[in-house]
Write an enzyme that holds these catalytic residues in place. Structure first.
Site, short mmCIF file in Angstrom:
data_model
loop_
_atom_site.label_atom_id
_atom_site.label_comp_id
_atom_site.label_asym_id
_atom_site.label_seq_id
_atom_site.Cartn_x
_atom_site.Cartn_y
_atom_site.Cartn_z
CE LYS A 1 5.21 0.01 11.29
NZ LYS A 1 5.83 0.49 10.03
CD GLU B 1 0.68 8.41 14.53
OE1 GLU B 1 1.36 7.96 15.48
OE2 GLU B 1 1.12 8.57 13.38
CE1 TYR C 1 1.99 4.48 9.12
CE2 TYR C 1 0.69 2.51 8.76
CZ TYR C 1 1.76 3.15 9.37
OH TYR C 1 2.61 2.46 10.20
CG ASN D 1 9.37 -0.36 10.07
OD1 ASN D 1 8.23 -0.72 10.33
ND2 ASN D 1 9.68 0.90 9.83
CG HIS E 1 3.84 3.92 13.78
ND1 HIS E 1 4.21 4.73 12.73
CD2 HIS E 1 3.05 4.69 14.59
CE1 HIS E 1 3.66 5.92 12.90
NE2 HIS E 1 2.95 5.91 14.01
P1 CMP Z 1 6.15 4.07 10.05
O1 CMP Z 1 6.91 4.70 11.14
O2 CMP Z 1 5.04 3.15 10.45
O3 CMP Z 1 5.53 5.21 9.10
C1 CMP Z 1 5.21 4.97 7.74
C2 CMP Z 1 5.70 3.66 7.26
O4 CMP Z 1 5.80 3.50 5.87
C3 CMP Z 1 7.13 3.47 7.74
O5 CMP Z 1 7.16 3.25 9.12
C4 CMP Z 1 7.59 2.30 6.88
O6 CMP Z 1 7.33 1.05 7.47
C5 CMP Z 1 6.72 2.43 5.64
N1 CMP Z 1 7.50 2.68 4.44
C6 CMP Z 1 7.60 1.86 3.39
N2 CMP Z 1 8.40 2.38 2.46
C7 CMP Z 1 8.84 3.57 2.92
C8 CMP Z 1 9.71 4.58 2.41
N3 CMP Z 1 10.28 4.47 1.21
N4 CMP Z 1 9.94 5.66 3.17
C9 CMP Z 1 9.34 5.79 4.39
N5 CMP Z 1 8.50 4.86 4.93
C10 CMP Z 1 8.26 3.76 4.20
#
Ligand code: CMP
Length: 138
Positions: free
Chosen positions: A9, A126, A49, A112, A115
């Site tokens: 990311k 995806e 998303y 984070n 992904h």
């Molecule tokens: P990712 O695996 O990229 O899939 C969706 C993303 O939404 C997740 O990682 C997080 O980075 C982001 N996100 C932000 N807030 C939340 C939340 N409360 N619960 C889950 N995903 C979240």
């Protein structure tokens, strides 16, 4: 052999973690069979998303994902989807197991670092979202 999609990311690219993430995957039996840097527009991040549309974090997440370049890759290996998820750790870095990418490098649940697809159907969607068939090694 299973395929999955992973993204370094924008926060991971900014923190110069592209090599570290790829090395972690390669050292754990995954093979990179597709790889590129993308600069997603807000619209493109929303499309990626789409399953999260309507959730409280959708607006912030898609703004963040379109805030800078990201590196997208297709990984192949036995049990690739689960293996990548294990190496990433839980979505929230604070809840992720020690030694996982998100625990080590993630700032918060949104920033984070990585992904990974959460199942075979999402992996198919995806991978197709970012890669043409010609861009994947066979
Ligand atoms: P990712 O695996 O990229 O899939 C969706 C993303 O939404 C997740 O990682 C997080 O980075 C982001 N996100 C932000 N807030 C939340 C939340 N409360 N619960 C889950 N995903 C979240």
């Amino acid at each position: 052999m299973e395929k999955t999609l992973s993204i370094v990311k924008p926060d991971g690219v900014e923190k110069r973690l592209v090599g570290e993430v790829i090395k972690r995957f390669e050292d754990n039996g995954l093979k990179v069979i597709g790889l590129k840097m993308v600069a997603m527009s807000k619209r493109e991040a929303e499309g990626f998303y789409a399953v999260h549309r309507g959730k409280s974090f959708f607006e912030s997440l898609t703004t963040f994902m379109s805030s800078g370049p990201a590196v997208v890759m297709v990984l192949e290996g036995d049990n690739a989807i689960e293996r990548v998820r294990d190496l990433m750790g839980a979505t929230d870095p604070q809840e992720a197991a020690k030694g996982t990418l998100r625990r080590q490098f993630g700032s918060n649940i949104e920033r984070n670092v990585v992904h990974g697809s959460d199942g075979p159907d999402t992996a198919g969607f995806e991978i197709g979202y970012f890669f043409h068939a010609l861009e994947i090694a066979r």
